[in-house]
Design a protein around this motif. Sequence first.
Motif, mmCIF file in Angstrom:
data_model
loop_
_atom_site.group_PDB
_atom_site.id
_atom_site.type_symbol
_atom_site.label_atom_id
_atom_site.label_comp_id
_atom_site.label_asym_id
_atom_site.label_seq_id
_atom_site.Cartn_x
_atom_site.Cartn_y
_atom_site.Cartn_z
ATOM 1 N N ALA A 101 0.806 -1.165 0.089
ATOM 2 C CA ALA A 101 -0.009 0.001 -0.150
ATOM 3 C C ALA A 101 0.932 1.202 0.113
ATOM 4 C CB ALA A 101 -0.934 -0.253 1.336
ATOM 5 N N ASP A 102 1.913 1.017 0.642
ATOM 6 C CA ASP A 102 2.898 2.331 0.728
ATOM 7 C C ASP A 102 4.119 2.100 -0.030
ATOM 8 O OD1 ASP A 102 1.003 3.553 2.521
ATOM 9 O OD2 ASP A 102 2.082 2.514 4.182
ATOM 10 N N VAL A 103 4.611 2.950 -0.839
ATOM 11 C CA VAL A 103 5.673 2.770 -1.725
ATOM 12 C C VAL A 103 6.592 4.295 -1.877
ATOM 13 C CG1 VAL A 103 6.280 2.419 -4.225
ATOM 14 C CG2 VAL A 103 4.267 1.363 -3.289
ATOM 15 N N ILE A 104 7.727 3.975 -1.910
ATOM 16 C CA ILE A 104 8.691 5.014 -2.215
ATOM 17 C C ILE A 104 9.347 4.707 -3.591
ATOM 18 C CG2 ILE A 104 11.015 6.128 -1.347
ATOM 19 C CD1 ILE A 104 10.137 5.165 1.466
ATOM 20 N N ILE A 105 9.448 5.777 -4.475
ATOM 21 C CA ILE A 105 9.959 5.582 -5.752
ATOM 22 C C ILE A 105 11.242 6.288 -5.946
ATOM 23 C CG2 ILE A 105 9.633 6.131 -8.138
ATOM 24 C CD1 ILE A 105 6.900 5.595 -7.851
ATOM 25 N N ILE A 106 12.256 5.552 -6.331
ATOM 26 C CA ILE A 106 13.590 6.272 -6.706
ATOM 27 C C ILE A 106 13.624 6.113 -8.295
ATOM 28 C CG2 ILE A 106 16.050 6.241 -6.546
ATOM 29 C CD1 ILE A 106 15.660 4.786 -3.843
ATOM 30 N N GLY A 107 13.889 7.267 -8.737
ATOM 31 C CA GLY A 107 13.920 7.497 -10.386
ATOM 32 C C GLY A 107 12.753 8.272 -11.003
ATOM 33 N N SER A 108 13.218 9.417 -11.668
ATOM 34 C CA SER A 108 11.989 10.143 -12.154
ATOM 35 C C SER A 108 11.492 9.410 -13.382
ATOM 36 C CB SER A 108 12.673 11.436 -12.732
ATOM 37 O OG SER A 108 13.135 12.327 -11.803
ATOM 38 N N ARG A 109 11.932 8.751 -14.115
ATOM 39 C CA ARG A 109 11.653 8.053 -15.574
ATOM 40 C C ARG A 109 10.389 7.054 -14.868
ATOM 41 N NH1 ARG A 109 12.512 9.207 -20.847
ATOM 42 N NH2 ARG A 109 14.359 10.531 -20.869
ATOM 43 N N LEU A 110 10.706 6.226 -13.724
ATOM 44 C CA LEU A 110 9.980 5.355 -13.024
ATOM 45 C C LEU A 110 8.646 6.047 -12.576
ATOM 46 C CD1 LEU A 110 8.899 2.556 -12.161
ATOM 47 C CD2 LEU A 110 10.414 2.816 -10.052
ATOM 48 N N ALA A 111 9.036 7.196 -11.827
ATOM 49 C CA ALA A 111 7.572 8.157 -11.095
ATOM 50 C C ALA A 111 6.965 8.715 -12.355
ATOM 51 C CB ALA A 111 8.254 9.164 -10.347
ATOM 52 N N ASN A 112 7.377 9.172 -13.501
ATOM 53 C CA ASN A 112 6.480 9.523 -14.593
ATOM 54 C C ASN A 112 5.845 8.555 -15.273
ATOM 55 O OD1 ASN A 112 7.739 12.167 -14.377
ATOM 56 N ND2 ASN A 112 9.299 11.654 -15.653
ATOM 57 N N LYS A 113 6.127 7.029 -15.117
ATOM 58 C CA LYS A 113 5.441 5.952 -15.752
ATOM 59 C C LYS A 113 4.357 5.441 -14.676
ATOM 60 C CE LYS A 113 8.117 4.116 -19.419
ATOM 61 N NZ LYS A 113 8.621 2.904 -20.198
ATOM 62 N N TRP A 114 4.574 5.863 -13.434
ATOM 63 C CA TRP A 114 3.855 5.223 -12.372
ATOM 64 C C TRP A 114 2.232 5.304 -12.808
ATOM 65 C CZ3 TRP A 114 5.569 1.961 -9.242
ATOM 66 C CH2 TRP A 114 4.880 1.513 -7.877
ATOM 67 N N PRO A 115 1.411 4.278 -12.914
ATOM 68 C CA PRO A 115 0.190 4.126 -13.314
ATOM 69 C C PRO A 115 -0.780 4.833 -12.084
ATOM 70 C CG PRO A 115 0.794 2.284 -13.589
ATOM 71 C CD PRO A 115 1.947 2.831 -12.885
ATOM 72 N N ASP A 116 -2.100 5.560 -12.757
ATOM 73 C CA ASP A 116 -2.714 6.343 -11.746
ATOM 74 C C ASP A 116 -3.507 5.285 -10.855
ATOM 75 O OD1 ASP A 116 -1.843 8.712 -12.576
ATOM 76 O OD2 ASP A 116 -3.418 8.725 -14.097
ATOM 77 N N THR A 117 -3.737 4.121 -11.484
ATOM 78 C CA THR A 117 -4.480 3.008 -10.556
ATOM 79 C C THR A 117 -3.606 2.346 -9.489
ATOM 80 O OG1 THR A 117 -3.813 1.411 -12.110
ATOM 81 C CG2 THR A 117 -5.837 2.269 -12.618
ATOM 82 N N TYR A 118 -2.545 2.711 -9.478
ATOM 83 C CA TYR A 118 -1.393 2.113 -8.354
ATOM 84 C C TYR A 118 -1.512 3.222 -7.257
ATOM 85 C CZ TYR A 118 0.878 -1.372 -11.306
ATOM 86 O OH TYR A 118 1.088 -2.482 -12.132
ATOM 87 N N PRO A 119 -0.991 2.554 -6.050
ATOM 88 C CA PRO A 119 -1.126 3.503 -4.748
ATOM 89 C C PRO A 119 -0.213 4.751 -4.991
ATOM 90 C CG PRO A 119 -0.722 1.201 -4.115
ATOM 91 C CD PRO A 119 -0.794 1.125 -5.615
ATOM 92 N N GLU A 120 -0.715 5.687 -4.796
ATOM 93 C CA GLU A 120 0.185 7.222 -4.735
ATOM 94 C C GLU A 120 1.307 6.770 -4.009
ATOM 95 O OE1 GLU A 120 -0.253 11.796 -4.289
ATOM 96 O OE2 GLU A 120 -1.757 10.656 -3.898
ATOM 97 N N PRO A 121 2.442 7.131 -4.720
ATOM 98 C CA PRO A 121 3.877 7.023 -3.733
ATOM 99 C C PRO A 121 4.045 8.121 -2.621
ATOM 100 C CG PRO A 121 4.172 7.238 -5.901
ATOM 101 C CD PRO A 121 2.973 7.667 -5.666
ATOM 102 N N MET A 122 4.391 7.473 -1.579
ATOM 103 C CA MET A 122 4.482 8.303 -0.111
ATOM 104 C C MET A 122 5.701 9.052 -0.398
ATOM 105 S SD MET A 122 4.959 5.389 2.643
ATOM 106 C CE MET A 122 4.619 6.418 4.052
ATOM 107 N N ALA A 123 6.774 8.993 -1.285
ATOM 108 C CA ALA A 123 7.825 9.854 -1.694
ATOM 109 C C ALA A 123 8.280 9.597 -3.096
ATOM 110 C CB ALA A 123 8.859 9.847 -0.589
ATOM 111 N N THR A 124 8.676 10.420 -3.671
ATOM 112 C CA THR A 124 9.548 10.173 -4.819
ATOM 113 C C THR A 124 11.075 10.903 -4.846
ATOM 114 O OG1 THR A 124 7.506 10.269 -6.206
ATOM 115 C CG2 THR A 124 9.410 10.513 -7.451
ATOM 116 N N ILE A 125 11.996 10.171 -4.981
ATOM 117 C CA ILE A 125 13.397 10.859 -4.986
ATOM 118 C C ILE A 125 14.147 10.534 -6.437
ATOM 119 C CG2 ILE A 125 15.446 10.150 -3.840
ATOM 120 C CD1 ILE A 125 13.971 9.015 -1.468
#
Length: 273
Positions: A101-125
């Motif tokens: 349910a809780d996700v921390i994303i590293i990488g702008s490319r991954l963050a830009n591709k992150w689907p709207d249907t997935y849990p919203e990241p707690m933090a993007t680095i």
Amino acid sequence: MSQSRRLKQHITQMEDIRSILNSMKNLAFIEIHKLLRFQTMQNKVVEAIEDAAADFLTFYPYVPDTAGSAPPIVIVIGSERGLCGDFNDSLINEMATTAYADVIIIGSRLANKWPDTYPEPMATIEGANTAEEVPDVVNRLLGTVTSLQETRGFFELKAIYHDSALNRLSHLTLLPPFQEAAQSHPRSGFPPLLNLDPADFFADMVEHYLFAVMHKLCYTSLMAENHLRLQHLDGAVLHLDNETVKLRRKFQIHRQEEITEEIEVILLNVENL
């Protein structure tokens, strides 16, 4: 503009693009060799901490109280740059099979591709482009984890990342730490001599471990990213080379036709004279 001139211009453009891609390929190759050195040293650091922890936990066992704890927080290590094939897509597909349910994303490319249907990241680095940028990424990540600990208390922390040595995605539990090491280490000899209270020693060791293992994961992921980038660019350069060969053949054919037409025009003019 004649057809042969247009083809010649297109060939020049293809050669320029090939030169750029080849330079990028060489940079990825250099980065892989540099990362190999960083990764080897960091693996030794992590192994030393894990060995010390295993020895410590055989005499001072630690059983985390996970009763009623929140679902695990997962760190997903993607890429900051592109041209690395399905590096980020495979992470997104992997997350579709999990229940985090809780996700921390590293990488702008991954963050830009992150689907709207997935849990919203707690933090993007922002991720690292080179090995030298990894320490800054780790410091920001540790800052995020520390803030979460202050607000949530105990929680499980996991990581999903690419590992080129295994040629697959890997999962690692970061908190609670040393679970496998403690179970696989046989008890023998005498307990370690400590200058600190065991609880304080363990807390400090976990802090050092997180710092070391997060460096290791980032180096490992960046290594896998550059391996994929190298493969991707190799394929692109090969494709450009094949297309350039085809264009050169077309250019030669059209140039020969144009030369033949010019000769015919000259002969006709001579006859008229």
